[in-house]
Design an enzyme around this catalytic site. Structure first.
Site, PDB file in Angstrom:
ATOM      1  CG  ASN A 150       9.601  -0.085   1.048  1.00  0.00           C
ATOM      2  OD1 ASN A 150       9.029  -1.116   1.438  1.00  0.00           O
ATOM      3  ND2 ASN A 150       9.707   0.212  -0.235  1.00  0.00           N
ATOM      4  NE  ARG A 172      -3.796  -0.068   0.769  1.00  0.00           N
ATOM      5  CZ  ARG A 172      -4.832   0.172  -0.060  1.00  0.00           C
ATOM      6  NH1 ARG A 172      -5.071  -0.632  -1.064  1.00  0.00           N
ATOM      7  NH2 ARG A 172      -5.590   1.232   0.127  1.00  0.00           N
ATOM      8  CG  HIS A 185      12.027  -1.398  -4.454  1.00  0.00           C
ATOM      9  ND1 HIS A 185      10.688  -1.578  -4.736  1.00  0.00           N
ATOM     10  CD2 HIS A 185      12.652  -1.338  -5.653  1.00  0.00           C
ATOM     11  CE1 HIS A 185      10.521  -1.604  -6.039  1.00  0.00           C
ATOM     12  NE2 HIS A 185      11.691  -1.454  -6.623  1.00  0.00           N
TER      13      HIS A 185
HETATM   14  C1  GRF Z   1      10.305  -8.337  -1.157  1.00  0.00           C
HETATM   15  O1  GRF Z   1      10.885  -8.640  -2.403  1.00  0.00           O
HETATM   16  C2  GRF Z   1      10.445  -6.867  -0.847  1.00  0.00           C
HETATM   17  O2  GRF Z   1      11.638  -6.314  -1.315  1.00  0.00           O
HETATM   18  C3  GRF Z   1       9.274  -6.269  -1.580  1.00  0.00           C
HETATM   19  O3  GRF Z   1       8.232  -7.195  -1.418  1.00  0.00           O
HETATM   20  C4  GRF Z   1       8.784  -8.482  -1.201  1.00  0.00           C
HETATM   21  C5  GRF Z   1       8.228  -8.963   0.106  1.00  0.00           C
HETATM   22  O4  GRF Z   1       8.601 -10.284   0.394  1.00  0.00           O
HETATM   23  N1  GRF Z   1       8.959  -4.954  -1.074  1.00  0.00           N
HETATM   24  P1  GRF Z   1       8.317 -10.883   1.827  1.00  0.00           P
HETATM   25  O5  GRF Z   1       6.818 -10.702   2.087  1.00  0.00           O
HETATM   26  O6  GRF Z   1       9.157 -10.156   2.819  1.00  0.00           O
HETATM   27  O7  GRF Z   1       8.672 -12.348   1.713  1.00  0.00           O
END
Ligand code: GRF
Length: 216
Positions: free
Chosen positions: A108, A92, A110
């Site tokens: 965050n 979100r 990414h």
């Molecule tokens: C990860 O690749 C993270 O970088 C991205 O969403 C994914 C989440 O994976 N924002 P998880 O739910 O932590 O296994």
């Protein structure tokens, strides 16, 4: 900084698991006060509860506005005295109420080397673009998607026979190391935000310059 973390998830929760593991084995000096998912079916909820961590669902549905959902999340975080919010696969956009409640205190993770490939499907974007290197970025959250000051990045190669899935797996292994490390850096303090930059003060921090031989 208050070392009580609030972790926001929407799904699998493997980065949440990495934070739990790092706290458990002493690599990260912190406590997860609360996990919040906007989806009831998020696998990460079970991971939290298995570790004895309180986990609640705050669905994004049924609120008059996006801001009301954000305010409900702020209320849950404040009620547990959270100092740092970690988005871990939280799908979100973070709005003004949450950003204003936790200034420079929302991280965050990414799966690309930002500013390349923001948004969804970053690993597929990287393969389709043909880059030879991708990776992971941990950054502060700002109103613009995937754009805030960068705390830490780690690179991984993109190989000729890679698919989005194989690259995602290689990046994910780095994510699980990078997120606890970045959270530790932020909790350690001694940093400031200068424009777009996350800058650590020289005191007690080994910078690349201070590692150069004298006179160089
Ligand atoms: C990860 O690749 C993270 O970088 C991205 O969403 C994914 C989440 O994976 N924002 P998880 O739910 O932590 O296994």
């Amino acid at each position: 900084m208050n070392r009580r973390l609030g972790v926001l998830i929407s799904g699998r929760g493997s980065n949440l698991q990495a934070l739990i593991a790092a706290i458990g084995d002493g690599r990260l000096d912190a406590a997860i006060a609360l996990v919040i998912s906007n989806r009831a079916d998020a696998e990460g909820l079970a991971r939290a509860r298995a570790a004895g961590i309180e986990a609640v669902i705050v669905s994004h549905r049924g609120w008059p506005s996006r801001a009301d959902h954000d305010r409900a999340i702020v209320g849950e975080l404040r009620a547990r005295d959270v100092g740092l919010v970690c988005l871990a696969g939280y799908m979100r956009l973070v709005g003004a109420p949450l950003l204003e409640a936790f200034p420079n205190a929302i991280l965050n993770i990414h799966p690309s080397l930002l500013p390349s490939f923001p948004g969804v499907d970053a690993q597929r974007q990287a393969v389709e673009h043909g880059v030879r290197v991708s990776g992971v970025t941990v950054h502060f959250v700002t109103p613009e998607l995937d754009s805030g000051p960068i705390v830490l990045q780690r690179a991984v190669p993109v190989l000729d026979d890679d698919t989005a899935d194989t690259v995602a797996a290689r990046i994910l292994a780095e994510e699980h190391k990078a997120y606890p490390e970045a959270v530790g850096l932020v909790l350690a303090g001694g940093w400031r935000i200068e424009g777009r930059r996350f800058v650590r003060s020289a005191t007690g921090v080994s910078t690349s310059r201070s590692r150069l031989p004298a006179g160089s």
